[in-house]
Design an enzyme around this catalytic site. Structure first.
Site, mmCIF file in Angstrom:
data_model
loop_
_atom_site.group_PDB
_atom_site.id
_atom_site.type_symbol
_atom_site.label_atom_id
_atom_site.label_comp_id
_atom_site.label_asym_id
_atom_site.label_seq_id
_atom_site.Cartn_x
_atom_site.Cartn_y
_atom_site.Cartn_z
ATOM 1 N N CYS A 114 -11.669 14.835 4.087
ATOM 2 C CA CYS A 114 -12.999 15.430 3.885
ATOM 3 C C CYS A 114 -13.032 16.103 2.519
ATOM 4 O O CYS A 114 -12.108 16.816 2.158
ATOM 5 C CB CYS A 114 -13.256 16.458 4.993
ATOM 6 S SG CYS A 114 -14.693 17.496 4.705
ATOM 7 N N CYS A 135 -20.518 18.184 1.494
ATOM 8 C CA CYS A 135 -21.700 17.635 2.157
ATOM 9 C C CYS A 135 -22.482 18.687 2.933
ATOM 10 O O CYS A 135 -23.716 18.626 3.005
ATOM 11 C CB CYS A 135 -21.303 16.517 3.113
ATOM 12 S SG CYS A 135 -20.342 15.250 2.315
ATOM 13 N N THR A 182 -16.417 24.482 6.637
ATOM 14 C CA THR A 182 -15.723 23.478 5.832
ATOM 15 C C THR A 182 -15.755 23.890 4.365
ATOM 16 O O THR A 182 -16.826 24.138 3.809
ATOM 17 C CB THR A 182 -16.390 22.102 6.017
ATOM 18 O OG1 THR A 182 -16.227 21.719 7.383
ATOM 19 C CG2 THR A 182 -15.776 21.052 5.113
ATOM 20 N N GLU A 220 -10.881 24.166 7.137
ATOM 21 C CA GLU A 220 -11.948 25.027 7.664
ATOM 22 C C GLU A 220 -11.513 26.506 7.746
ATOM 23 O O GLU A 220 -10.336 26.802 7.990
ATOM 24 C CB GLU A 220 -12.386 24.553 9.057
ATOM 25 C CG GLU A 220 -13.389 23.404 9.007
ATOM 26 C CD GLU A 220 -12.818 22.095 8.485
ATOM 27 O OE1 GLU A 220 -11.604 21.869 8.634
ATOM 28 O OE2 GLU A 220 -13.589 21.310 7.905
ATOM 29 N N HIS A 236 -27.170 15.471 8.008
ATOM 30 C CA HIS A 236 -25.709 15.575 8.081
ATOM 31 C C HIS A 236 -25.115 14.485 8.981
ATOM 32 O O HIS A 236 -24.012 13.996 8.718
ATOM 33 C CB HIS A 236 -25.346 16.963 8.604
ATOM 34 C CG HIS A 236 -24.000 17.424 8.156
ATOM 35 N ND1 HIS A 236 -23.592 17.395 6.846
ATOM 36 C CD2 HIS A 236 -22.932 17.902 8.851
ATOM 37 C CE1 HIS A 236 -22.355 17.834 6.756
ATOM 38 N NE2 HIS A 236 -21.922 18.146 7.961
ATOM 39 N N TYR A 295 -21.770 10.744 8.204
ATOM 40 C CA TYR A 295 -20.482 10.351 8.773
ATOM 41 C C TYR A 295 -20.202 8.856 8.655
ATOM 42 O O TYR A 295 -19.043 8.438 8.668
ATOM 43 C CB TYR A 295 -20.400 10.819 10.239
ATOM 44 C CG TYR A 295 -20.064 12.297 10.333
ATOM 45 C CD1 TYR A 295 -21.007 13.265 9.996
ATOM 46 C CD2 TYR A 295 -18.803 12.712 10.729
ATOM 47 C CE1 TYR A 295 -20.690 14.610 10.053
ATOM 48 C CE2 TYR A 295 -18.485 14.063 10.787
ATOM 49 C CZ TYR A 295 -19.432 14.999 10.450
ATOM 50 O OH TYR A 295 -19.114 16.338 10.498
ATOM 51 N N CYS A 312 -18.565 8.961 4.837
ATOM 52 C CA CYS A 312 -17.240 9.570 4.594
ATOM 53 C C CYS A 312 -16.189 9.003 5.532
ATOM 54 O O CYS A 312 -15.073 8.666 5.115
ATOM 55 C CB CYS A 312 -17.322 11.086 4.713
ATOM 56 S SG CYS A 312 -17.808 11.712 6.331
ATOM 57 N N GLU A 359 -13.075 16.781 14.324
ATOM 58 C CA GLU A 359 -14.148 16.825 13.328
ATOM 59 C C GLU A 359 -15.152 15.706 13.602
ATOM 60 O O GLU A 359 -16.363 15.905 13.527
ATOM 61 C CB GLU A 359 -13.601 16.700 11.919
ATOM 62 C CG GLU A 359 -14.618 17.221 10.898
ATOM 63 C CD GLU A 359 -14.876 16.294 9.753
ATOM 64 O OE1 GLU A 359 -14.154 15.302 9.602
ATOM 65 O OE2 GLU A 359 -15.830 16.569 9.008
HETATM 66 C C1 LIG Z 1 -13.752 20.145 11.518
HETATM 67 C C2 LIG Z 1 -15.081 20.803 11.712
HETATM 68 C C3 LIG Z 1 -15.808 21.204 10.602
HETATM 69 C C4 LIG Z 1 -17.017 21.874 10.765
HETATM 70 N N1 LIG Z 1 -17.680 22.320 9.643
HETATM 71 C C5 LIG Z 1 -18.784 23.077 9.794
HETATM 72 C C6 LIG Z 1 -19.419 23.657 8.654
HETATM 73 O O1 LIG Z 1 -18.995 23.471 7.510
HETATM 74 N N2 LIG Z 1 -20.500 24.453 8.856
HETATM 75 C C7 LIG Z 1 -20.992 24.686 10.085
HETATM 76 O O2 LIG Z 1 -21.978 25.403 10.191
HETATM 77 N N3 LIG Z 1 -20.417 24.154 11.181
HETATM 78 C C8 LIG Z 1 -19.326 23.362 11.064
HETATM 79 N N4 LIG Z 1 -18.728 22.814 12.181
HETATM 80 C C9 LIG Z 1 -19.224 23.203 13.478
HETATM 81 C C10 LIG Z 1 -19.843 22.108 14.320
HETATM 82 O O3 LIG Z 1 -21.153 21.864 13.920
HETATM 83 C C11 LIG Z 1 -19.743 22.614 15.763
HETATM 84 O O4 LIG Z 1 -18.370 22.556 16.137
HETATM 85 C C12 LIG Z 1 -20.606 21.834 16.724
HETATM 86 O O5 LIG Z 1 -21.949 22.083 16.471
HETATM 87 C C13 LIG Z 1 -20.285 22.185 18.182
HETATM 88 O O6 LIG Z 1 -20.375 23.578 18.366
HETATM 89 P P1 LIG Z 1 -19.173 24.353 19.072
HETATM 90 O O7 LIG Z 1 -17.920 24.003 18.365
HETATM 91 O O8 LIG Z 1 -19.564 25.774 19.149
HETATM 92 O O9 LIG Z 1 -19.057 23.723 20.494
HETATM 93 P P2 LIG Z 1 -19.993 24.006 21.740
HETATM 94 O O10 LIG Z 1 -21.422 24.072 21.291
HETATM 95 O O11 LIG Z 1 -19.458 25.151 22.494
HETATM 96 O O12 LIG Z 1 -19.806 22.680 22.547
HETATM 97 C C14 LIG Z 1 -18.726 22.453 23.478
HETATM 98 C C15 LIG Z 1 -19.273 21.626 24.622
HETATM 99 O O13 LIG Z 1 -20.191 22.419 25.369
HETATM 100 C C16 LIG Z 1 -21.435 21.748 25.484
HETATM 101 N N5 LIG Z 1 -22.473 22.789 25.498
HETATM 102 C C17 LIG Z 1 -22.732 23.698 24.547
HETATM 103 N N6 LIG Z 1 -23.756 24.494 24.916
HETATM 104 C C18 LIG Z 1 -24.126 24.070 26.127
HETATM 105 C C19 LIG Z 1 -25.118 24.502 27.062
HETATM 106 N N7 LIG Z 1 -25.945 25.502 26.778
HETATM 107 N N8 LIG Z 1 -25.217 23.824 28.220
HETATM 108 C C20 LIG Z 1 -24.395 22.765 28.515
HETATM 109 N N9 LIG Z 1 -23.441 22.335 27.668
HETATM 110 C C21 LIG Z 1 -23.320 22.980 26.506
HETATM 111 C C22 LIG Z 1 -21.486 20.821 24.280
HETATM 112 O O14 LIG Z 1 -22.364 19.717 24.455
HETATM 113 C C23 LIG Z 1 -20.041 20.387 24.173
HETATM 114 O O15 LIG Z 1 -19.787 19.328 25.049
HETATM 115 C C24 LIG Z 1 -17.528 22.115 12.042
HETATM 116 C C25 LIG Z 1 -16.805 21.684 13.158
HETATM 117 C C26 LIG Z 1 -15.596 21.050 13.009
HETATM 118 C C27 LIG Z 1 -14.832 20.637 14.236
#
Ligand SMILES: Cc1cc2nc3c(=O)[nH]c(=O)nc-3n(C[C@H](O)[C@H](O)[C@H](O)COP(=O)(O)OP(=O)(O)OC[C@H]3O[C@@H](n4cnc5c(N)ncnc54)[C@H](O)[C@@H]3O)c2cc1C
Length: 485
Positions: A99, A103, A190, A257, A292, A296, A299, A443
């Site tokens: 990565c 982006c 990121t 990250e 965004h 994918y 990249c 990711e």
């Molecule tokens: C390597 C990596 C890089 C990233 N880089 C960035 C970045 O630069 N900037 C940034 O802003 N973000 C970044 N992210 C964040 C990414 O957008 C989030 O990880 C993603 O949106 C999921 O959110 P979460 O990790 O909080 O998981 P959750 O939202 O907690 O999701 C976990 C599970 O729970 C489920 N879930 C969540 N809420 C509910 C609900 N209310 N009811 C039922 N099910 C639910 C989801 O569908 C999923 O299956 C990055 C993530 C990764 C892994």
């Protein structure tokens, strides 16, 4: 101005950021073994903008100034820009195998540009001009921006004001005549630790009584109260050792990250682009996520090119490369990779104009790209593991190969096709091990939103009733009879 790679690195050194790596305060991040590969990956984005053969896709003409700017600071003016972005991402994926981190900031710039226009049109505010001034500066200084949308979120079934801890979503805790004070954290940033600025956005749609959480603003990485806490990655301890066990020594794995904490950070008015306009948060999140998600296909396409190359080379080292089933598995990897790339190009080519004049990708296709990525990256990795063999999980480390007592055995019994040096097998095996580690997979799964987020968007866009009407038009019995007559 287009920064050179060296100017980017030098500009990072000039920042006085508060960073913690492996739980300890780090004075500088640029030369830290855990961060340096990620700095190299971003530096590559700067470097390629100066390479004549890549200039067309790495740079763009600013619609604000008419000057040449880095594509990573550009507002998408039409489908051509969007397609070039995807081509840029594939190129960078091929050049780094990881990565390259810019982006999120790019899509954040575009999302805030679009939403400030729409807020002003509705509310009579002046956020857009403010943002345009900020954007000019970003373009002029060719800044590396981290995009910060994902809050810790606390209890997932509760909204920001329903949380036990009100800081689970970034919020305004104080309003002053000259700005606001924000508190909270954004997780998974990121490139945050090696960025110049953090562009903060709300991460969810909000209700009218959640105004304090509707904050979008730009914060310098070294602003007072900003703290970066670097994450751990699979096998990161190997970066201290050097040698071939690292996997991708120059560019690392995924984006490096960090979580960023805003410990009561003052943001001056000129850096605030939304403060309380809850009605626009859902659209802002949607704009950002949609752009965004299309990325994918670019990249990950470039990254998979290298993984397919590594796997194909491994089949030669093992002597399996002429087997039809083996070749077909490589074709399957290529097929999955090109499918998501084609969807990303398609989503871009079908872009449409937003009210502010910039160009949005086709949302259904963009969500489809990311949904497929959550599967295909795992499946491509699975086929790579299949073809590379079990030594990926069991081979001794580099020191064993160098040990005068046992090195002869390790080398002898890990040699496959004798045409290839055993260390080539080891190096490629380590590359595959690292680029298919949980860090990369997760990711692909969660970056730009969990798979369910795409499915919800696809359901919203699915126009099921219209599809039923289409069917009825085709099979309508009266029409059929009339046609025959
Ligand atoms: C390597 C990596 C890089 C990233 N880089 C960035 C970045 O630069 N900037 C940034 O802003 N973000 C970044 N992210 C964040 C990414 O957008 C989030 O990880 C993603 O949106 C999921 O959110 P979460 O990790 O909080 O998981 P959750 O939202 O907690 O999701 C976990 C599970 O729970 C489920 N879930 C969540 N809420 C509910 C609900 N209310 N009811 C039922 N099910 C639910 C989801 O569908 C999923 O299956 C990055 C993530 C990764 C892994």
């Amino acid at each position: 101005m287009l920064k050179t790679a060296q100017q980017y690195v030098d500009s990072l050194r000039a920042l006085k950021i508060r960073a913690y790596i492996d739980g300890e305060r780090a004075d500088g991040v640029v030369d830290h073994p855990l961060v340096a590969p990620h700095v190299n990956a971003v530096a590559k984005t700067y470097e390629l903008a100066h390479v004549p053969e890549h200039r067309e896709i790495m740079t763009a003409t600013s619609h604000l100034t008419g000057e040449t700017v880095h594509r990573y600071t550009h507002i998408f003016q039409g489908p051509d820009d969007l397609v070039k972005k995807i081509r840029m991402l594939r190129l960078l994926g091929q050049e780094t195998g990881t990565c390259f981190q810019r982006c999120v900031g790019l899509d954040a710039l575009n999302a805030v540009y679009a939403i400030t226009f729409e807020i002003d049109r509705s509310e009579g505010s002046d956020y857009h001009q403010r943002f345009v001034r900020y954007l000019r500066d970003v373009q002029k200084r060719d800044l590396m921006l981290a995009g910060a949308m994902t809050d810790p979120k606390g209890h997932r079934a509760r909204s920001p004001i329903e949380q036990t801890d009100p800081d689970q979503f970034v919020r305004v805790v104080e309003r002053r005549p000259d700005g606001v004070v924000i508190r909270g954290a954004k997780l998974h940033n990121t490139g945050g630790i090696n960025a110049h600025e953090v562009l903060v956005m709300p991460g969810t749609s909000l209700k009218p009584d959640e105004k304090d959480y509707a904050i979008a603003c730009a914060v310098p990485a070294d602003a007072e109260g900003v703290i970066f806490i670097f994450g751990r990655q699979s096998n990161d301890g190997r970066k201290f050792e050097g040698g071939c066990d690292i996997g991708n020594p120059r560019f690392g794995v995924v984006g490096g990250e960090a979580m960023v904490v805003f410990d009561d950070v003052f943001v001056p008015n000129e850096r605030i682009f939304m403060a309380g306009e809850t009605a626009f948060c859902g659209t802002l999140v949607n704009y950002f996520a949609t752009w965004h998600r299309a990325n994918y296909g670019g990249c990950k396409g470039g990254n998979a090119d290298l993984l397919i190359g590594a796997t194909a080379k491994m089949t030669r080292i093992l002597g399996t490369d002429r087997n039809a089933v083996v070749r077909d598995k490589l074709v399957e990897m290529i097929h999955m990779n090109e499918t998501t790339y084609a969807s990303a190009v398609g989503a871009s080519a079908m872009g449409y104009r937003l009210p502010c004049g910039s160009c949005m990708v086709d949302p259904m296709m963009a969500n489809t790209v990311k949904q497929n990525i959550t599967r295909n990256v795992y499946e491509i990795g699975r086929l790579s593991h299949d073809l590379a063999g079990g030594f990926l999980a069991t081979m001794p480390g580099q020191k064993a190969f160098e040990n005068p007592e046992i090195g002869q055995f390790v080398r002898k019994y890990h040699t496959a096709n004798p045409e290839f040096d055993v260390m080539e097998r080891v190096r490629i095996g380590r590359y595959i091990e690292n680029v298919t580690s949980v860090t990369t997979m997760v990711e692909a799964m969660h970056g730009a939103g969990s798979p369910q987020a795409q499915r919800l968007a696809m359901m919203g866009l699915s126009a099921i009733d219209e599809k039923i009407r289409m069917l009825e038009r085709v099979i309508d019995a009266d029409d059929a009879v009339r046609d025959v007559c």
